[in-house]
Design an enzyme around this catalytic site. Structure first.
Site, PDB file in Angstrom:
ATOM      1  N   ALA A   1       0.809  -1.218   0.000  1.00  0.00           N
ATOM      2  CA  ALA A   1       0.000   0.000   0.000  1.00  0.00           C
ATOM      3  C   ALA A   1       0.846   1.274   0.000  1.00  0.00           C
ATOM      4  O   ALA A   1       0.440   2.293  -0.562  1.00  0.00           O
ATOM      5  CB  ALA A   1      -0.928  -0.003   1.217  1.00  0.00           C
TER       6      ALA A   1
ATOM      7  N   THR B   1       0.166   5.430  -1.626  1.00  0.00           N
ATOM      8  CA  THR B   1      -0.370   6.518  -0.804  1.00  0.00           C
ATOM      9  C   THR B   1      -0.077   7.884  -1.441  1.00  0.00           C
ATOM     10  O   THR B   1      -0.894   8.790  -1.344  1.00  0.00           O
ATOM     11  CB  THR B   1       0.163   6.472   0.644  1.00  0.00           C
ATOM     12  OG1 THR B   1       1.585   6.339   0.604  1.00  0.00           O
ATOM     13  CG2 THR B   1      -0.413   5.308   1.414  1.00  0.00           C
TER      14      THR B   1
ATOM     15  N   HIS C   1      -3.336 -10.031  -4.704  1.00  0.00           N
ATOM     16  CA  HIS C   1      -4.627  -9.809  -4.044  1.00  0.00           C
ATOM     17  C   HIS C   1      -5.721  -9.467  -5.044  1.00  0.00           C
ATOM     18  O   HIS C   1      -6.762  -8.928  -4.674  1.00  0.00           O
ATOM     19  CB  HIS C   1      -4.505  -8.699  -2.981  1.00  0.00           C
ATOM     20  CG  HIS C   1      -3.667  -9.111  -1.800  1.00  0.00           C
ATOM     21  ND1 HIS C   1      -3.198  -8.205  -0.869  1.00  0.00           N
ATOM     22  CD2 HIS C   1      -3.217 -10.324  -1.399  1.00  0.00           C
ATOM     23  CE1 HIS C   1      -2.490  -8.865   0.053  1.00  0.00           C
ATOM     24  NE2 HIS C   1      -2.481 -10.144  -0.253  1.00  0.00           N
TER      25      HIS C   1
ATOM     26  N   CYS D   1     -18.273 -13.907 -10.237  1.00  0.00           N
ATOM     27  CA  CYS D   1     -19.359 -14.580  -9.524  1.00  0.00           C
ATOM     28  C   CYS D   1     -18.726 -15.617  -8.607  1.00  0.00           C
ATOM     29  O   CYS D   1     -17.765 -16.289  -8.989  1.00  0.00           O
ATOM     30  CB  CYS D   1     -20.298 -15.262 -10.524  1.00  0.00           C
ATOM     31  SG  CYS D   1     -21.568 -16.283  -9.722  1.00  0.00           S
TER      32      CYS D   1
ATOM     33  N   THR E   1       5.705  -1.947   1.950  1.00  0.00           N
ATOM     34  CA  THR E   1       4.944  -3.027   2.572  1.00  0.00           C
ATOM     35  C   THR E   1       5.539  -3.307   3.942  1.00  0.00           C
ATOM     36  O   THR E   1       6.758  -3.326   4.098  1.00  0.00           O
ATOM     37  CB  THR E   1       4.919  -4.297   1.689  1.00  0.00           C
ATOM     38  OG1 THR E   1       4.452  -5.400   2.474  1.00  0.00           O
ATOM     39  CG2 THR E   1       6.276  -4.623   1.101  1.00  0.00           C
TER      40      THR E   1
END
Ligand code: ZN
Length: 248
Positions: free
Chosen positions: A18, A22, A117, A125, A191
């Site tokens: 992440a 940022t 991820h 579905c 990370t």
């Protein structure tokens, strides 16, 4: 300072979390201004068992997806520098924990980016093989379906992300493991290296003979394994490292 690793000419593996996004205006999850710190319900929305069990949570999840700041986000200098490294002819594979597609939007080849991820741009579905785009599904939400069902089987739709409580895709993890094992330089950027199995990619890379370089504001459990640890902000550190690698 250890500089020798910069002149290694083999494959470069990059693990991003992440922290690299940022600067593009996408909040991280657990930091002081993180999504879950401010809104614990957001963590519930991201847990598979709750999502499947509770239609009202799914309705909230679709609204949260619609309002996600990542739609407006653009790649920052760190994403662009990694794309430049590939463009300069280096064999770069990016393993990312992020779902924002900013590496590809910065110019990294889609086949050189492993999204462990998943991503927020596709919808799947949970019952059948149906898949579609998030844009098309959010149009259904706007048109009055608060929890749009699968058009093929009536099952529950979700973003193509790996939620808490869900297994990671086995083939994706195998590809990530190979990328780590075969790297000569392994950069872990933004990370905290506290989430498995992403974190163990660092140990796999080092075992395979890579120099591990960690760029993160906070200490990580893998700092001791690293050839170099860099605390400088990612937005300046990554462009500088890429320039140094290309000049070495
Ligand atoms: Zn279906």
């Amino acid at each position: 300072m250890t500089t020798e690793w910069r002149s290694r000419t083999g494959r470069i593996g990059v693990l991003t979390g992440a922290g690299i996004s940022t600067d593009s205006g996408i909040p991280d999850f657990r930091g002081p201004r993180g999504v879950w710190t401010k809104d614990p319900i957001a963590e519930l929305l991201s847990t598979y068992q709750n999502y499947v069990a509770d239609p009202s949570l799914r309705e909230r999840a679709w609204l949260a997806r619609r309002d996600n700041p990542a739609w407006q986000a653009v790649p920052n200098p760190a994403h662009k520098a990694l794309a430049d490294l590939e463009r300069a002819g280096r064999a770069v594979t990016v393993i990312t924990q992020n779902i924002d597609r900013l590496h590809q939007r910065a110019g990294s080849s889609p086949e050189r980016v492993i999204e462990i991820h998943g991503n927020m741009f596709d919808v799947v579905c949970i019952e059948c093989d149906f898949h579609t785009t998030m844009a098309a599904t959010l149009e259904r939400v706007s048109a009055g379906e608060p929890d749009p069902p699968c058009p093929d089987c009536g099952g529950i739709l979700k973003s193509a992300t790996v939620m808490f409580g869900q297994q990671m895709d086995r083939r994706t993890m195998a590809a990530a493991t190979i990328a780590a094992e075969t790297s000569e330089i392994f950069l872990a950027i933004g990370t905290s290296l506290q989430v498995e199995p992403a974190a163990s990619m660092c140990a796999i890379a080092v075992r395979g003979g890579a120099d591990l370089v960690i760029v993160n504001a906070e200490p990580t459990p893998y700092d001791e394994l690293a050839t170099e640890v860099i605390r400088e902000p990612i937005g300046t550190a990554v462009p500088r490292l890429v320039a140094e690698i290309l000049a070495a």
